[in-house]
Motif scaffolding. Sequence first.
Motif, PDB file in Angstrom:
ATOM      1  N   ARG A 280       0.831  -1.207   0.000  1.00 22.69           N
ATOM      2  CA  ARG A 280       0.000   0.000   0.000  1.00 22.69           C
ATOM      3  C   ARG A 280       0.864   1.255   0.000  1.00 22.69           C
ATOM      4  O   ARG A 280       0.610   2.211  -0.752  1.00 22.69           O
ATOM      5  CB  ARG A 280      -0.912  -0.041   1.222  1.00 22.69           C
ATOM      6  N   GLY A 283       2.672   1.706  -3.287  1.00 21.39           N
ATOM      7  CA  GLY A 283       1.729   2.190  -4.286  1.00 21.39           C
ATOM      8  C   GLY A 283       1.516   3.684  -4.174  1.00 21.39           C
ATOM      9  O   GLY A 283       1.463   4.407  -5.185  1.00 21.39           O
ATOM     10  N   GLY A 443      -5.651   4.483 -10.945  1.00 21.62           N
ATOM     11  CA  GLY A 443      -5.261   3.839  -9.692  1.00 21.62           C
ATOM     12  C   GLY A 443      -6.019   4.415  -8.508  1.00 21.62           C
ATOM     13  O   GLY A 443      -6.506   3.682  -7.639  1.00 21.62           O
ATOM     14  N   VAL A 447      -8.755   2.469  -5.988  1.00 21.08           N
ATOM     15  CA  VAL A 447      -8.564   2.405  -4.531  1.00 21.08           C
ATOM     16  C   VAL A 447      -9.749   3.046  -3.807  1.00 21.08           C
ATOM     17  O   VAL A 447     -10.234   2.528  -2.792  1.00 21.08           O
ATOM     18  CB  VAL A 447      -7.242   3.097  -4.142  1.00 21.08           C
ATOM     19  N   PHE A 694      -4.406   8.755  -2.391  1.00 23.66           N
ATOM     20  CA  PHE A 694      -4.478   8.487  -3.819  1.00 23.66           C
ATOM     21  C   PHE A 694      -5.334   9.557  -4.489  1.00 23.66           C
ATOM     22  O   PHE A 694      -5.006  10.055  -5.567  1.00 23.66           O
ATOM     23  CB  PHE A 694      -5.075   7.096  -4.083  1.00 23.66           C
ATOM     24  N   SER A 764      -2.058  -2.085 -12.766  1.00 24.08           N
ATOM     25  CA  SER A 764      -3.157  -2.704 -12.018  1.00 24.08           C
ATOM     26  C   SER A 764      -2.743  -4.027 -11.385  1.00 24.08           C
ATOM     27  O   SER A 764      -3.315  -4.448 -10.381  1.00 24.08           O
ATOM     28  CB  SER A 764      -4.357  -2.917 -12.938  1.00 24.08           C
ATOM     29  N   LEU A 767      -1.740  -3.305  -7.974  1.00 22.87           N
ATOM     30  CA  LEU A 767      -2.812  -2.827  -7.122  1.00 22.87           C
ATOM     31  C   LEU A 767      -3.810  -3.922  -6.761  1.00 22.87           C
ATOM     32  O   LEU A 767      -4.577  -3.780  -5.822  1.00 22.87           O
ATOM     33  CB  LEU A 767      -3.571  -1.689  -7.824  1.00 22.87           C
ATOM     34  N   GLU A 768      -3.812  -5.005  -7.527  1.00 22.58           N
ATOM     35  CA  GLU A 768      -4.859  -6.022  -7.407  1.00 22.58           C
ATOM     36  C   GLU A 768      -4.988  -6.531  -5.978  1.00 22.58           C
ATOM     37  O   GLU A 768      -6.101  -6.697  -5.463  1.00 22.58           O
ATOM     38  CB  GLU A 768      -4.557  -7.188  -8.341  1.00 22.58           C
ATOM     39  N   GLN A 770      -4.538  -5.046  -3.294  1.00 26.61           N
ATOM     40  CA  GLN A 770      -5.027  -4.026  -2.380  1.00 26.61           C
ATOM     41  C   GLN A 770      -6.489  -3.673  -2.616  1.00 26.61           C
ATOM     42  O   GLN A 770      -7.029  -2.804  -1.937  1.00 26.61           O
ATOM     43  CB  GLN A 770      -4.175  -2.754  -2.517  1.00 26.61           C
ATOM     44  N   GLY A 776      -8.532  -5.427 -10.977  1.00 23.91           N
ATOM     45  CA  GLY A 776      -7.559  -4.397 -11.318  1.00 23.91           C
ATOM     46  C   GLY A 776      -7.832  -3.779 -12.678  1.00 23.91           C
ATOM     47  O   GLY A 776      -7.368  -2.678 -12.977  1.00 23.91           O
TER      48      GLY A 776
END
Length: 816
Positions: A280, A283, A443, A447, A694, A764, A767-768, A770, A776
């Motif tokens: 996290r 990111g 992104g 989130v 974000f 992505s 990020l998947e 999270q 994503g």
Amino acid sequence: MENLIRDLRFALRGLGKNPGFTAAALACLALGVGVTTAMFSIVNGVLLRPLPYQDPERVVVVNNRFLARDQPRVALSGHEYLDMKRLVDNREGLRSFSDIGSYTPQYVNLTGEGEPERLVAGRASYSLFTTLGVSPSPGRGFALEEDVYGKNSVVLLSHKLWMRRFGGDPAALEKTLTLNNQSYRVIGVLPSDFRLGTIEFDLYVPLAPNLGQLPPRPARGLETMARLAPGVTLEAANQELERLAASFAEKFPDVYPKDSGYGMTALTAKEALIGNQQARLLGLLAASALVLFVACVNVANLLFARATSREKEVAILTALGADRSVLFRRFLVEGLVLALVGSALGVLLASWATKGMVAASPLQLPRLTEVGIDGRALAFALTAALVTGVVFGLLPALKARKGPAFEILKEGGKTSDGGALGGRLRKGLVGLELALALIVLIGAALVIRSARKIEAVSPGFEPNNVVSARLFLTPAVYPRPELQVAFFDRLVQRVGGLPGVEAAGAISHLPLGALVPQAGAVRADGRPPADGREPPAANWFVATPGYLETMKLPILAGRGFTAADHGAATPVAIVNKDLAQRLFGSAEAVGQRVMVDRLGGPSPWLQVIGVVGNVKQRTLEEEDQPQIYFPHAQFPWVTMAVVARTKSAPENLSTALRGVVRELDPNQPVVDLQPVDDVVHGSTSDRRFAAQFFGLFAGIALLLSALGVYGVMLYSVGQRTREIGVRMALGADRGSVVSLIVRQGMTVAAIGLAVGLVGAWAASRFLESQLYGLSGVDVPTYLVVTAVLALCALGACFLPARRATRVDPVDALRAD
């Protein structure tokens, strides 16, 4: 030095002549450097800074794991720790570790002088601090003979408690503190930067295991840390732990079933501490870095445009005999001045932003108190300044025409667009800016949507208008179970009778609270589990009558606890829907008998009297877990959270609740007094933290990219004044001119957005893990965010185009 001073004057004079350009460039740099440096400060404090131990990379955390139960990290029991400690000390079978220590949290009541206070104590083995290589100062650590039950009346203070309670006075050593109605002698103070895990301990007392009364082997709760022996790798240590686990499983097959996926594993201390926060934070750092890149591209476009307008200046200097190396040096100094001033403003912004980020961040974020603008953060900002300064400073000199000066001077007052290469470079920078902005925006949208989906999850109860408070009864004051039961019975009854209170009750572990419930295998009398697997491990709770009604936890079958479920009555229990389905399938659960492995051994056979809905216990995003509830009168517990449902705002009950506790026991501290709504809200704080920042980074990227497109289009239209005048003089209407300019600008934007979509798809994958409830590559999110950025780009193209059509063709031609 003289040349440097001359170049600095040249740079300051040049920047001062163009205040609009200078302000825009400094603002872009300050925003980019500021947010990135602030985020780097958090990442540095949490992830990069070494742990405050000796050779921290050699310190590991040892855990059990039960993969078949989806439990990858389980603390050790007292038996397991003592077995390991004996093997390490005797160099028998665990040669991978040179030392090993353990600790467990314990809440204690500090009484005596002043108001009673609840403190978080760490019960630590004498070898824990030697394992970590940490020495108290002033004072000393625990001695071997003090880590013995009955001889453990010594205490180490945290630096924070030492300063708060004793003002940092060294005379605090040898003073006594009354903890849980027992006296402890202060023998030392730990360093100010010392931390154990994510819990902030106020003090430490010896672990002092009572060998005659150790809980059974399955009763686990000791966090264990070890130091790798010299030359031993983590992989080798894990192989040795697997052999030890196999020996445990062979010796105690009932404790470690073959189908449980049992094993032991070691993680580095930093990996165990940071956990899933690393992805996290990285990111967020990547998103802030993209914001910095967008800001740099903006400044690059500004400088490129300015470089084109300075061709005549460069030509005059060249015609007067200025050497090209001198020009390079002057423009380089000007770029460095611009970058250093912008970065200095960015550091000031970062100092303010870091404080805001820390204040807004969740308590679960480890090592939060170590976050700040330190040498590493300043070095990061300085590096960004030097890199941008060199690149931006050389751009005007590289942009300057290399042909003879008279070729440039004879053009007189005409402006140049920089040629085909210059046009392609400007368009490329605009496309890159939009691509980077789109990656950040997608992104952020993913989130934010994920965080909202989590917040929309039902916790399984109704938290509105409920207040909670936690009490930790002192065992020395309430040594017998009947005293503990009587206290909480009176408390619940008195709280339930307060004006405006609809219902009241108490629970050992408040859902979504700080305390993690215990778990034990549940077996049904005379039948295997309905799902065909091993007996499920259920989280167990102790509750009083009135708790289910207070939380409005739905009773699906049977009944809740009543006063009839007292200590002399038939032992009973309530199971949740998930446990009932796993044990009994479609059969009726009420009336069945179950047994639970608890601390101290298996429970008696319990008659199931009710089935309730599933409750989210640790996080809102967790899957439903088996849960079982015991009546407090039959299974007394010293730590309970009192809950009360009110007809008005729950905050109005706080003073009255404290008053009731004070009347029952003046020395009993009340902690964590807060609305249950706040508890539920706080359980998603880490997700909300990521979503907020974000979103902040995405907003800045959107603003910078829109301004960048607008600035480039405005400059481009200004360079094409003559062309526009000719078109309109030949009969072109305003609409066709606007359409032409917008079409050309949006062609560049479309290419940039296409590149951004590809970049977002690649990002992505990181990020998947999270995200919750989203892929994503969520198509609606991609489409909406792309459309929003495209509309911003369209507006940024339309406004300069519309302005250009207001130019009188005659004036445009005359200007040429």
